[in-house]
Scaffold this motif. Structure first.
Motif, PDB file in Angstrom:
ATOM      1  N   GLU A  95       5.044  10.238   4.775  1.00 21.30           N
ATOM      2  CA  GLU A  95       3.866  10.774   4.110  1.00 21.30           C
ATOM      3  C   GLU A  95       4.204  11.780   3.026  1.00 21.30           C
ATOM      4  OE1 GLU A  95       4.118  11.159   7.606  1.00 21.30           O
ATOM      5  OE2 GLU A  95       3.183   9.221   7.927  1.00 21.30           O
ATOM      6  N   GLU A  96       5.450  12.288   2.990  1.00 24.69           N
ATOM      7  CA  GLU A  96       5.752  13.402   2.104  1.00 24.69           C
ATOM      8  C   GLU A  96       7.202  13.311   1.623  1.00 24.69           C
ATOM      9  OE1 GLU A  96       4.902  18.039   2.494  1.00 24.69           O
ATOM     10  OE2 GLU A  96       6.182  17.278   4.076  1.00 24.69           O
ATOM     11  N   ILE A  97       7.404  13.580   0.335  1.00 20.32           N
ATOM     12  CA  ILE A  97       8.745  13.667  -0.234  1.00 20.32           C
ATOM     13  C   ILE A  97       9.104  15.141  -0.308  1.00 20.32           C
ATOM     14  CG2 ILE A  97      10.142  13.328  -2.303  1.00 20.32           C
ATOM     15  CD1 ILE A  97       8.527  10.850  -2.888  1.00 20.32           C
ATOM     16  N   VAL A  98      10.239  15.505   0.267  1.00 19.85           N
ATOM     17  CA  VAL A  98      10.696  16.889   0.249  1.00 19.85           C
ATOM     18  C   VAL A  98      11.916  16.965  -0.660  1.00 19.85           C
ATOM     19  CG1 VAL A  98      11.584  18.813   1.614  1.00 19.85           C
ATOM     20  CG2 VAL A  98       9.846  17.296   2.573  1.00 19.85           C
TER      21      VAL A  98
ATOM     22  N   ARG B  65       0.829  -1.191   0.000  1.00 22.46           N
ATOM     23  CA  ARG B  65       0.000   0.000   0.000  1.00 22.46           C
ATOM     24  C   ARG B  65       0.868   1.247   0.000  1.00 22.46           C
ATOM     25  NH1 ARG B  65      -3.181  -2.018   3.530  1.00 22.46           N
ATOM     26  NH2 ARG B  65      -2.187  -1.086   5.308  1.00 22.46           N
ATOM     27  N   ALA B  66       1.969   1.224   0.739  1.00 26.79           N
ATOM     28  CA  ALA B  66       2.872   2.374   0.778  1.00 26.79           C
ATOM     29  C   ALA B  66       3.531   2.589  -0.580  1.00 26.79           C
ATOM     30  CB  ALA B  66       3.931   2.164   1.853  1.00 26.79           C
ATOM     31  N   GLN B  67       3.836   1.507  -1.304  1.00 26.89           N
ATOM     32  CA  GLN B  67       4.434   1.660  -2.622  1.00 26.89           C
ATOM     33  C   GLN B  67       3.441   2.252  -3.604  1.00 26.89           C
ATOM     34  OE1 GLN B  67       5.953  -2.132  -3.761  1.00 26.89           O
ATOM     35  NE2 GLN B  67       7.772  -1.950  -2.497  1.00 26.89           N
ATOM     36  N   ASP B  68       2.175   1.885  -3.481  1.00 22.72           N
ATOM     37  CA  ASP B  68       1.164   2.444  -4.377  1.00 22.72           C
ATOM     38  C   ASP B  68       1.013   3.943  -4.170  1.00 22.72           C
ATOM     39  OD1 ASP B  68       0.702  -0.008  -5.466  1.00 22.72           O
ATOM     40  OD2 ASP B  68      -1.061  -0.434  -4.243  1.00 22.72           O
ATOM     41  N   ASN B  69       1.153   4.391  -2.916  1.00 24.17           N
ATOM     42  CA  ASN B  69       0.969   5.796  -2.604  1.00 24.17           C
ATOM     43  C   ASN B  69       2.279   6.571  -2.578  1.00 24.17           C
ATOM     44  OD1 ASN B  69      -1.754   5.349  -2.303  1.00 24.17           O
ATOM     45  ND2 ASN B  69      -1.587   4.883  -0.137  1.00 24.17           N
ATOM     46  N   ALA B  70       3.375   5.948  -2.993  1.00 18.72           N
ATOM     47  CA  ALA B  70       4.678   6.606  -2.918  1.00 18.72           C
ATOM     48  C   ALA B  70       4.660   7.891  -3.722  1.00 18.72           C
ATOM     49  CB  ALA B  70       5.759   5.674  -3.435  1.00 18.72           C
ATOM     50  N   GLY B  71       4.964   8.967  -3.065  1.00 13.92           N
ATOM     51  CA  GLY B  71       5.082  10.235  -3.755  1.00 13.92           C
ATOM     52  C   GLY B  71       3.778  10.941  -4.009  1.00 13.92           C
ATOM     53  N   ASP B  72       2.693  10.542  -3.322  1.00 14.55           N
ATOM     54  CA  ASP B  72       1.436  11.247  -3.528  1.00 14.55           C
ATOM     55  C   ASP B  72       1.575  12.715  -3.138  1.00 14.55           C
ATOM     56  OD1 ASP B  72      -0.968   8.637  -2.729  1.00 14.55           O
ATOM     57  OD2 ASP B  72       0.171   9.071  -4.523  1.00 14.55           O
ATOM     58  N   ARG B  73       2.373  12.995  -2.119  1.00 15.10           N
ATOM     59  CA  ARG B  73       2.544  14.370  -1.665  1.00 15.10           C
ATOM     60  C   ARG B  73       4.017  14.729  -1.814  1.00 15.10           C
ATOM     61  NH1 ARG B  73       1.565  16.977   4.057  1.00 15.10           N
ATOM     62  NH2 ARG B  73       1.703  19.133   3.393  1.00 15.10           N
ATOM     63  N   VAL B  74       4.292  15.716  -2.657  1.00  8.15           N
ATOM     64  CA  VAL B  74       5.656  16.154  -2.926  1.00  8.15           C
ATOM     65  C   VAL B  74       5.737  17.639  -2.628  1.00  8.15           C
ATOM     66  CG1 VAL B  74       7.432  16.438  -4.694  1.00  8.15           C
ATOM     67  CG2 VAL B  74       5.986  14.414  -4.706  1.00  8.15           C
ATOM     68  N   GLN B  75       6.773  18.030  -1.909  1.00  9.26           N
ATOM     69  CA  GLN B  75       6.976  19.438  -1.601  1.00  9.26           C
ATOM     70  C   GLN B  75       8.339  19.845  -2.144  1.00  9.26           C
ATOM     71  OE1 GLN B  75       6.808  20.376   2.549  1.00  9.26           O
ATOM     72  NE2 GLN B  75       6.564  22.546   2.180  1.00  9.26           N
TER      73      GLN B  75
ATOM     74  N   ILE C 187      17.305  23.813 -11.787  1.00  8.20           N
ATOM     75  CA  ILE C 187      17.377  22.460 -11.245  1.00  8.20           C
ATOM     76  C   ILE C 187      16.147  21.683 -11.689  1.00  8.20           C
ATOM     77  CG2 ILE C 187      17.395  21.108  -9.122  1.00  8.20           C
ATOM     78  CD1 ILE C 187      18.828  23.417  -7.799  1.00  8.20           C
ATOM     79  N   GLN C 188      16.349  20.488 -12.138  1.00 11.07           N
ATOM     80  CA  GLN C 188      15.241  19.649 -12.572  1.00 11.07           C
ATOM     81  C   GLN C 188      14.614  18.987 -11.347  1.00 11.07           C
ATOM     82  OE1 GLN C 188      14.132  19.484 -15.692  1.00 11.07           O
ATOM     83  NE2 GLN C 188      15.673  20.987 -16.257  1.00 11.07           N
ATOM     84  N   ALA C 189      13.537  19.569 -10.849  1.00 16.22           N
ATOM     85  CA  ALA C 189      12.889  19.045  -9.644  1.00 16.22           C
ATOM     86  C   ALA C 189      12.322  17.655  -9.887  1.00 16.22           C
ATOM     87  CB  ALA C 189      11.787  19.990  -9.183  1.00 16.22           C
ATOM     88  N   GLY C 190      11.869  17.377 -11.093  1.00 20.06           N
ATOM     89  CA  GLY C 190      11.320  16.050 -11.388  1.00 20.06           C
ATOM     90  C   GLY C 190      12.330  14.950 -11.175  1.00 20.06           C
ATOM     91  N   ARG C 191      13.593  15.180 -11.575  1.00 20.12           N
ATOM     92  CA  ARG C 191      14.644  14.179 -11.389  1.00 20.12           C
ATOM     93  C   ARG C 191      14.889  13.970  -9.893  1.00 20.12           C
ATOM     94  NH1 ARG C 191      19.733  14.971 -10.338  1.00 20.12           N
ATOM     95  NH2 ARG C 191      19.689  17.134 -10.998  1.00 20.12           N
ATOM     96  N   LEU C 192      14.900  15.065  -9.116  1.00 19.72           N
ATOM     97  CA  LEU C 192      15.120  14.944  -7.680  1.00 19.72           C
ATOM     98  C   LEU C 192      13.964  14.203  -7.001  1.00 19.72           C
ATOM     99  CD1 LEU C 192      16.500  18.524  -6.980  1.00 19.72           C
ATOM    100  CD2 LEU C 192      17.793  16.401  -7.183  1.00 19.72           C
ATOM    101  N   VAL C 193      12.743  14.442  -7.464  1.00 18.08           N
ATOM    102  CA  VAL C 193      11.585  13.739  -6.903  1.00 18.08           C
ATOM    103  C   VAL C 193      11.701  12.247  -7.186  1.00 18.08           C
ATOM    104  CG1 VAL C 193       9.099  13.422  -7.139  1.00 18.08           C
ATOM    105  CG2 VAL C 193      10.038  15.718  -6.943  1.00 18.08           C
ATOM    106  N   GLU C 194      12.097  11.879  -8.407  1.00 19.20           N
ATOM    107  CA  GLU C 194      12.242  10.458  -8.748  1.00 19.20           C
ATOM    108  C   GLU C 194      13.322   9.796  -7.890  1.00 19.20           C
ATOM    109  OE1 GLU C 194      10.286   8.539 -10.541  1.00 19.20           O
ATOM    110  OE2 GLU C 194       9.058  10.320 -10.766  1.00 19.20           O
ATOM    111  N   GLU C 195      14.427  10.489  -7.643  1.00 18.01           N
ATOM    112  CA  GLU C 195      15.473   9.922  -6.788  1.00 18.01           C
ATOM    113  C   GLU C 195      14.964   9.717  -5.369  1.00 18.01           C
ATOM    114  OE1 GLU C 195      18.788  12.570  -7.100  1.00 18.01           O
ATOM    115  OE2 GLU C 195      19.247  11.951  -9.165  1.00 18.01           O
ATOM    116  N   ALA C 196      14.218  10.699  -4.843  1.00 15.81           N
ATOM    117  CA  ALA C 196      13.664  10.555  -3.496  1.00 15.81           C
ATOM    118  C   ALA C 196      12.647   9.426  -3.447  1.00 15.81           C
ATOM    119  CB  ALA C 196      13.027  11.874  -3.051  1.00 15.81           C
TER     120      ALA C 196
END
Length: 193
Positions: free
Chosen positions: A50-53, A24-34, A128-137
């Protein structure tokens, strides 16, 4: 229903629940990104479950300036005189290097125009490519979830082994045998295919 069947049912249910939470946590991974802007050597707040920063790091000299994304404006009042003059220079221009459908060789300037526009867009884009950083997180979080799932599996296997040992001891006591007698722990041979 025998005790062994009841124990197996409880163990299977517990095992299913143990794997349901990480899935369930993998399905919701990254639902909230800051995405935050930090300057100089400021610390980036850590991500939580709960949140990727993700932090965009800027130079210390940019701290009290208007953000680069807001500095650009399409308003005619904000255009520099150099840009206005450059625009006036191209009015009525035709022929070689002009990127116009009129005149001989007019299309030859289109490639240069596209390259100039691409460089201008890059200069105005985000540093800075925020999308790449979000994928790494997100990948880091999934690795942590997989490690937690492996640890849960190890704990379940240990509990099942302890339960099997208890049942073996109870069966030995019920049969009137010594429960501490040596048990043949040699593994069964692998099936031949």
């Amino acid at each position: 229903m025998t005790m062994k069947t009841l124990y197996l049912t409880i163990a299977a249910t517990g095992l299913g629940l143990a794997f349901a939470a990480p899935a369930r946590a993998q399905d919701n991974a990254g639902d909230r990104v800051q995405v935050l802007a930090v300057y100089g050597e400021d610390a980036c707040p850590p991500s939580t479950d709960e949140e990727i920063v993700v932090c965009k790091r800027y130079d210390e000299s940019e701290r009290y300036r208007i953000p680069r994304d807001l500095r650009a404006s399409d308003s005619p009042e904000n255009r520099s005189w150099t840009d206005r003059v450059r625009a006036l220079e191209t009015i009525g221009k035709g022929g070689i290097g002009s990127c116009t459908p009129t005149g001989p060789g007019g299309v030859t300037g289109c490639t240069q125009e596209l390259i100039r526009q691409a460089y201008a867009e890059r200069a105005e884009g985000s540093d800075i490519q925020a999308g790449r950083l979000v994928e790494e997180a997100r990948a880091e979080r999934l690795a942590r979830i997989d490690a937690d799932a492996a640890e849960t599996e190890r704990l379940v296997q240990e509990e099942l082994a302890r339960r099997d040992e208890r049942e073996r001891r109870q069966a030995a006591i019920a049969a009137g045998e010594d429960p501490d007698a040596a048990v043949d722990d040699t593994p069964l041979p692998e099936p031949q295919l």
